[in-house]
Design a protein around this motif. Structure first.
Motif, short mmCIF file in Angstrom:
data_model
loop_
_atom_site.label_atom_id
_atom_site.label_comp_id
_atom_site.label_asym_id
_atom_site.label_seq_id
_atom_site.Cartn_x
_atom_site.Cartn_y
_atom_site.Cartn_z
N LEU A 27 49.70 44.91 40.37
CA LEU A 27 50.15 46.12 41.06
C LEU A 27 51.12 46.92 40.19
N ARG A 28 52.08 46.23 39.60
CA ARG A 28 53.13 46.92 38.85
C ARG A 28 52.66 47.41 37.49
N GLU A 29 51.95 46.53 36.76
CA GLU A 29 51.65 46.85 35.35
C GLU A 29 50.30 47.52 35.17
N THR A 30 49.31 47.09 35.92
CA THR A 30 47.98 47.69 35.77
C THR A 30 47.90 48.99 36.58
N LEU A 31 48.40 48.95 37.81
CA LEU A 31 48.28 50.13 38.68
C LEU A 31 49.55 50.99 38.68
N SER A 32 50.60 50.58 37.98
CA SER A 32 51.87 51.31 37.94
C SER A 32 52.48 51.55 39.32
N LEU A 33 52.20 50.63 40.24
CA LEU A 33 52.84 50.71 41.57
C LEU A 33 54.09 49.84 41.52
N THR A 34 55.18 50.43 41.02
CA THR A 34 56.37 49.63 40.73
C THR A 34 57.32 49.52 41.93
N GLY A 35 56.88 50.00 43.08
CA GLY A 35 57.71 49.82 44.29
C GLY A 35 57.79 48.37 44.71
N THR A 36 56.77 47.61 44.45
CA THR A 36 56.78 46.17 44.74
C THR A 36 57.57 45.48 43.63
N HIS A 37 58.59 44.74 44.01
CA HIS A 37 59.52 44.19 43.02
C HIS A 37 59.31 42.71 42.77
N VAL A 38 59.71 42.28 41.58
CA VAL A 38 59.81 40.85 41.29
C VAL A 38 61.29 40.50 41.35
N GLY A 39 61.65 39.68 42.33
CA GLY A 39 63.06 39.29 42.44
C GLY A 39 63.25 37.93 41.84
N CYS A 40 62.94 36.90 42.61
CA CYS A 40 63.19 35.53 42.15
C CYS A 40 62.03 34.98 41.34
N ASP A 41 60.83 35.46 41.62
CA ASP A 41 59.62 34.93 40.97
C ASP A 41 59.38 33.47 41.31
N THR A 42 60.01 32.97 42.38
CA THR A 42 59.81 31.57 42.78
C THR A 42 59.47 31.46 44.27
N SER A 43 58.89 32.51 44.83
CA SER A 43 58.40 32.48 46.22
C SER A 43 59.49 32.42 47.28
N GLN A 44 60.72 32.75 46.92
CA GLN A 44 61.82 32.64 47.88
C GLN A 44 62.27 33.98 48.45
N CYS A 45 62.35 35.01 47.61
CA CYS A 45 63.20 36.16 47.97
C CYS A 45 62.49 37.27 48.74
N GLY A 46 61.17 37.36 48.62
CA GLY A 46 60.45 38.35 49.42
C GLY A 46 60.46 39.77 48.90
N ALA A 47 61.03 40.03 47.72
CA ALA A 47 61.03 41.39 47.18
C ALA A 47 59.61 41.85 46.84
N CYS A 48 58.70 40.91 46.69
CA CYS A 48 57.33 41.22 46.27
C CYS A 48 56.35 41.27 47.44
N VAL A 49 56.84 41.29 48.68
CA VAL A 49 55.92 41.23 49.83
C VAL A 49 55.04 42.48 49.91
N VAL A 50 53.74 42.25 50.00
CA VAL A 50 52.76 43.30 50.27
C VAL A 50 51.86 42.79 51.40
N HIS A 51 51.01 43.66 51.92
CA HIS A 51 50.06 43.20 52.93
C HIS A 51 48.70 43.01 52.29
N VAL A 52 48.09 41.85 52.57
CA VAL A 52 46.72 41.59 52.14
C VAL A 52 45.90 41.41 53.41
N ASN A 53 44.91 42.28 53.58
CA ASN A 53 44.10 42.28 54.81
C ASN A 53 44.98 42.28 56.06
N GLY A 54 46.04 43.06 56.01
CA GLY A 54 46.88 43.26 57.19
C GLY A 54 47.96 42.22 57.42
#
Lengths: 153, 268
Positions: A27-54
């Motif tokens: 999302l961030r690098e290929t599509l340049s949608l940089t609103g989705t963030h990488v926070g912890c990168d260890t599945s804890q912080c939720g900065a990267c939450v998006v919806h997949v199939n709702g």
């Protein structure tokens, strides 16, 4: 490399991705949608939450190839024609952010939450926010914003 | 963080998944990926091929079969937590599923993935053990008390896939968990199940593998009430001790969580 096709914020996307590319990097690098963030990168912080199939998921804990054929919604897909989504507006109105780093994930989680809970009480909101960390606000205004948004969504 | 390189293959059926597994050396099955992917990011796992079994439709169902509730292995935690069938037949199981990780994790993580991984602090193993569930695989049926064999170890053989878990319906059941505040894994979790002829108490998070607390089972079999367990002192010997809690603290929590689980069971 694997060819994938998916829908991102309503638009069809086709790309060749390395199998190990995480959805968040796609999302961030290929599509340049940089609103989705990488926070912890260890599945804890939720900065990267998006919806997949709702459904809200952590895009740092999913490979882009797993999303082949899926429908993705990111923070960029919420505002329509320059008008903030009611949850975005509520975060602004109720000061639900300070630095703003966690905010895209908070809002995507809030949207998912309000789909499943029409009028959540404080305890429900806190339980539902367990996968999203904010280091600035102390959460109080985030909870206020989500409660207010529940009235308008 | 990037994982090591691997090849991703998506299986549409169980037969296809098993065939792919046979064709690729160092392959691993990928279900919800909520443990496997973080483990791969840390390079603690480096499979050369991932076979995605999360979309196999025959593994996604929740249904009543006689006196058991049967759940497909690829059913997501969120679906178990929200299922009217689960809430009606074993509400404690819905409660447990709703306490795993966080909402985003529950949207991806699966029942089969959780028990196949057998994390010492995972929630589902406590329910499988206390309810005396049976685990059905592509090769056989395994009794719950023979399934969990040690820390991250199960009775599963190479290439074997869990297809469903059958949970016998108890008269009453309750689950109480003291979550690690960071990970939401159980520092200690206790599942109590009361059947007509017996009571089972299973403890997760406290030791290297889920286990049954027989002293509490005997006490609760005589009288199923919170007071029956409050004076039982659990030995800290063989319990986990780490940054988040000493073995003594976990031993204390086992009794407190057991009391809460019995209270929950009586309330439901």
């Amino acid at each position: 490399m694997t060819a994938i096709s998916l829908t991102v914020n309503g638009a069809s996307v086709r790309a060749d991705v390395e199998d190990r590319m995480l959805l968040v990097h796609f999302l961030r690098e290929t599509l340049s949608l940089t609103g989705t963030h990488v926070g912890c990168d260890t599945s804890q912080c939720g900065a990267c939450v998006v919806h997949v199939n709702g459904r809200a998921v952590k895009s740092c804990t999913m490979f882009a190839v797993q999303a082949d054929g899926d429908d993705i919604l990111t923070i960029e897909g919420l505002a329509k024609d320059g008008t903030l989504h009611p949850i975005q507006a509520a975060f602004q109105e109720h000061h639900g952010l300070q630095c703003g780093f966690c905010t895209p994930g908070m809002i995507m989680t809030a949207l998912d939450m309000l789909k499943r809970h029409e009028k959540p009480d404080d305890a429900t909101i806190r339980h539902e926010l367990e996968g999203n960390l904010c280091r600035c606000t102390g959460y109080l205004n985030i909870i206020k914003a989500i409660k207010a948004a529940a009235e308008t969504v | 963080m990037y994982t090591a390189t691997f090849r991703y293959l998506r299986a549409e059926t169980l037969d296809q998944a098993q065939a792919l597994f046979g064709e690729h050396a160092e392959a691993k099955y990928l279900a919800g990926g909520q443990t496997l992917i973080p483990t791969m990011k840390q390079r603690l796992a480096t499979p050369s091929t991932l076979i995605d079994i999360a979309r196999i439709e025959s593994l996604q169902f929740i249904r009543r079969e006689g006196s058991a509730l049967v759940i497909g292995a690829a059913t997501r935690h969120a679906d178990v937590a929200a299922s009217p069938d689960v809430r009606a037949s074993i509400p404690a199981l819905a409660t447990l599923a709703g306490l795993i990780g966080d909402p985003a994790v529950r949207h991806k993580g699966t029942l089969g993935g959780s028990i196949a991984n057998n994390d010492p602090a995972a929630d589902y193993p406590a329910a499988v053990l206390a309810l005396g569930a049976t685990v059905k695989t592509t090769r056989r049926t395994i009794a719950g008390d023979a399934f969990f064999t040690g820390m991250f170890e199960t009775a599963l053989e190479e290439g074997e896939i869990i297809t469903e878990v059958a949970f016998p319906l108890p008269e009453r059941a309750g689950y109480a968990k003291f979550p690690n505040p960071a990970s939401r894994y159980a520092l200690v979790g206790v599942f109590v199940a009361k059947f007509r002829s017996a009571v089972s108490v299973a403890v997760t998070g406290a030791a290297s593998c889920v286990f049954r607390q027989e002293e509490m089972e005997r006490a609760l079999s005589k009288r199923f009430a919170p007071d029956s367990v409050v004076d039982i002192k659990v030995s800290p010997e063989d319990l986990n001790s780490d940054l988040f809690g000493s073995a003594e603290y976990r031993a204390h929590l086992v009794t407190v969580m057991a009391k809460r689980a019995v209270t929950a069971a009586l309330g439901s």
